[in-house]
Write a protein that holds these residues in place. Structure first.
Motif, PDB file in Angstrom:
ATOM      1  N   LEU A  18      -4.686 -35.533  25.739  1.00 23.68           N
ATOM      2  CA  LEU A  18      -5.357 -35.556  24.441  1.00 23.68           C
ATOM      3  C   LEU A  18      -4.617 -34.666  23.435  1.00 23.68           C
ATOM      4  CD1 LEU A  18      -9.108 -35.391  25.498  1.00 23.68           C
ATOM      5  CD2 LEU A  18      -7.739 -37.401  24.953  1.00 23.68           C
ATOM      6  N   VAL A  21      -1.397 -36.494  22.292  1.00 25.84           N
ATOM      7  CA  VAL A  21      -1.660 -37.540  21.309  1.00 25.84           C
ATOM      8  C   VAL A  21      -1.976 -36.918  19.952  1.00 25.84           C
ATOM      9  CG1 VAL A  21      -3.258 -39.387  20.680  1.00 25.84           C
ATOM     10  CG2 VAL A  21      -2.345 -39.261  23.002  1.00 25.84           C
ATOM     11  N   GLU A  22      -2.799 -35.877  19.937  1.00 23.22           N
ATOM     12  CA  GLU A  22      -3.140 -35.213  18.683  1.00 23.22           C
ATOM     13  C   GLU A  22      -1.898 -34.591  18.039  1.00 23.22           C
ATOM     14  OE1 GLU A  22      -5.326 -33.484  15.487  1.00 23.22           O
ATOM     15  OE2 GLU A  22      -5.603 -35.214  16.796  1.00 23.22           O
ATOM     16  N   ARG A  25       0.043 -37.348  16.442  1.00 26.60           N
ATOM     17  CA  ARG A  25      -0.662 -37.851  15.258  1.00 26.60           C
ATOM     18  C   ARG A  25      -0.455 -36.912  14.081  1.00 26.60           C
ATOM     19  NH1 ARG A  25      -4.667 -37.224  12.103  1.00 26.60           N
ATOM     20  NH2 ARG A  25      -5.232 -35.239  13.072  1.00 26.60           N
ATOM     21  N   THR A  39     -12.303 -31.127  20.631  1.00 25.49           N
ATOM     22  CA  THR A  39     -13.085 -32.356  20.618  1.00 25.49           C
ATOM     23  C   THR A  39     -14.484 -32.129  21.169  1.00 25.49           C
ATOM     24  OG1 THR A  39     -12.204 -32.947  22.794  1.00 25.49           O
ATOM     25  CG2 THR A  39     -11.031 -33.775  20.858  1.00 25.49           C
ATOM     26  N   ALA A  64       0.150 -41.817  19.978  1.00 24.62           N
ATOM     27  CA  ALA A  64      -0.861 -41.596  18.945  1.00 24.62           C
ATOM     28  C   ALA A  64      -1.117 -42.888  18.172  1.00 24.62           C
ATOM     29  CB  ALA A  64      -0.407 -40.489  17.999  1.00 24.62           C
ATOM     30  N   ALA A  67      -3.325 -45.068  20.229  1.00 25.57           N
ATOM     31  CA  ALA A  67      -4.718 -44.609  20.175  1.00 25.57           C
ATOM     32  C   ALA A  67      -5.384 -45.025  18.880  1.00 25.57           C
ATOM     33  CB  ALA A  67      -4.762 -43.089  20.334  1.00 25.57           C
ATOM     34  N   GLU A  68      -4.642 -44.974  17.766  1.00 27.67           N
ATOM     35  CA  GLU A  68      -5.222 -45.336  16.488  1.00 27.67           C
ATOM     36  C   GLU A  68      -5.417 -46.849  16.358  1.00 27.67           C
ATOM     37  OE1 GLU A  68      -2.659 -43.564  13.557  1.00 27.67           O
ATOM     38  OE2 GLU A  68      -3.831 -41.708  13.532  1.00 27.67           O
ATOM     39  N   SER A  71      -7.195 -47.781  21.326  1.00 25.31           N
ATOM     40  CA  SER A  71      -8.183 -46.809  21.787  1.00 25.31           C
ATOM     41  C   SER A  71      -7.460 -45.709  22.545  1.00 25.31           C
ATOM     42  CB  SER A  71      -9.214 -47.477  22.708  1.00 25.31           C
ATOM     43  OG  SER A  71      -8.587 -47.948  23.891  1.00 25.31           O
ATOM     44  N   MET A  72      -8.179 -44.605  22.769  1.00 23.93           N
ATOM     45  CA  MET A  72      -7.604 -43.518  23.548  1.00 23.93           C
ATOM     46  C   MET A  72      -7.353 -43.931  24.997  1.00 23.93           C
ATOM     47  SD  MET A  72      -6.362 -40.557  23.383  1.00 23.93           S
ATOM     48  CE  MET A  72      -5.548 -39.803  24.792  1.00 23.93           C
ATOM     49  N   ARG A  76      -3.841 -43.500  26.901  1.00 23.16           N
ATOM     50  CA  ARG A  76      -3.747 -42.824  28.195  1.00 23.16           C
ATOM     51  C   ARG A  76      -3.049 -43.715  29.219  1.00 23.16           C
ATOM     52  NH1 ARG A  76      -7.026 -38.696  29.955  1.00 23.16           N
ATOM     53  NH2 ARG A  76      -8.567 -39.129  28.328  1.00 23.16           N
TER      54      ARG A  76
END
Length: 418
Positions: A18, A21-22, A25, A39, A64, A67-68, A71-72, A76
């Motif tokens: 997570l 990915v953040e 992003r 989160t 990222a 995910a956008e 989905s997350m 993953r």
């Protein structure tokens, strides 16, 4: 399939993947890379990825985007596929590049190679599972470094430097490969690596609106962490504080030669055995001298044996071990870097000393949280068993490199190959 299902089934509120990915992003959107975030509203926000350079976001930005757009869980899954693909690449690279150059000279039959790789993954399972479970990028970086070595050996130094430069730009743990490649005569690889690394830095600048503050922050934090005299003191700029699971050489020497603060000693289950209680300044000098000795030994052996392809394989594996030792942050997942050396040592079976060495290493280093529980794992961490074995494996790899050179020469004379 098991690793893929295991990685994608996690539903934690905060975890490494997570954070990855953040981080990607934020780089793409030009946001503050290291700003605190969470989160889970029940937990305080923490600074995001302070030990990672801004260019790490180049690796994670595509996930990222996944995910956008989707989905997350999709991101993953994509990351897990990258990890498994890296593991497969490591296997193929060891088969093509390392095995034929390691003694004995003839390559092992294909069926035997599969057994060797199975044994290698079995020996390194604890570290592979740790990296894939947490969503780490250590398998990715190992695959890039192995590919760079393979390409440099085949004189494709431009592509080798591109891969190694990207690896070091995203996670510079394997920085010590640069002087090794230089000593081995792969100076064009070093030049291309530096150019590729600078190119990655340049790519981040327009994304960050040409704000150099994140780079200065990371450079300052890395320097202050690496030169910090007291290993137990709080690092600057929110870099990770001391934990027993940090199995770096510096932490191991500080534990056994320095004085451990009471707050850390109290965390050790089953009772804490104090070390020699030297002052931090003396321990710091011991760490510097030990690091210099290890790096010097690596480069000397590399220079003396660079004409032997078999020896170069062991020297490269030794450099990976040394990088784990010298990194100020050396978690369990970082130890996937041992896979090439474990593979090379398995090639020496059924030699009795090699068999005993691997059995002893497995007995000491394989017990983890799953086998001995949290308390047992923390107790073993506090003894720095893995760190001690890293030092042993480094010596073994350098000795094998020294003995592989004459073996290679003898085999060449017998076969008439110059």
């Amino acid at each position: 399939m098991f690793l893929l299902a295991r990685a994608t089934s996690r539903r934690e509120e905060r975890g490494v993947i997570l954070d990855h990915v953040e981080f990607g992003r934020r780089l793409v959107h030009g946001e503050d890379l290291y700003a605190p975030w969470t989160t889970d509203p029940r937990r305080p926000a923490k600074v995001l990825h302070p030990p990672y350079p801004p260019s790490f976001g180049l690796l994670t930005a595509p996930f990222a985007a996944v995910a956008e757009l989707f989905s997350m869980p999709a991101a993953r899954a994509a990351w897990a596929v990258l990890q498994l693909g890296s593991l497969a690449a490591i296997a193929l690279l060891l088969r093509r590049q390392v095995a034929p150059r390691a003694p004995p000279a003839p390559a092992a039959p294909a069926r035997n190679w599969h057994l060797l790789w199975f044994g290698t993954t079995l020996l390194g399972a604890r570290f592979v599972l740790r990296d894939t479970h947490g969503g780490g990028g250590n398998l990715v970086n190992l695959a890039l470094c192995l590919a760079a070595f393979d390409l440099a050996e085949r004189r494709r130094e431009g592509l080798a430097g591109l891969l190694l430069g990207f690896s070091l730009a995203t996670k510079p743990t394997q920085l010590w490969l640069l002087p090794l490649f230089f000593v081995l005569g792969r100076r064009r690889t070093v030049a291309y690596t530096l150019a590729a690394g600078l190119g990655c830095v340049a790519l981040t600048l327009p994304l960050m609106h040409f704000d150099l503050a994140p780079w200065w922050r990371w450079l300052e934090g890395s320097w202050r962490l690496g030169t910090q005299t007291d290993a137990f003191a709080d690092p600057a700029l929110d870099f990770p504080a001391f934990e027993w699971m940090n199995q770096s050489l510096r932490s191991g020497l500080a534990r056994w030669f320095g004085e451990v603060p009471a707050e850390f000693a109290a965390r050790v289950p089953f009772g804490f055995v104090p070390g020699l209680c030297w002052p931090p300044e003396l321990v710091a000098w011991l760490t510097r001298l030990s690091s210099l000795l290890g790096l010097t030994a690596l480069l000397v052996v590399a220079h003396r044996t660079r004409s032997s392809a078999s020896a170069r394989a062991f020297v490269f594996a030794a450099a990976l071990v040394l990088s784990v030792l010298l990194s100020p942050l050396s978690w369990k997942a970082h130890h996937v870097a041992l896979l090439p050396l474990l593979f090379l040592l398995l090639l020496r079976l059924p030699h009795r000393r090699t068999l005993l060495l691997l059995l002893a290493w497995a007995l000491c280093c394989q017990p983890g949280q799953e086998l001995v529980g949290d308390a047992g794992d923390e107790w073993l961490n506090s003894l720095y068993v893995i760190t001690a074995w890293d030092a042993v494996l480094l010596v073994v790899a350098l000795r094998r490199a020294g003995s592989a050179a004459p073996e290679h020469a003898d085999a060449a004379r017998r076969t008439g190959v110059g």
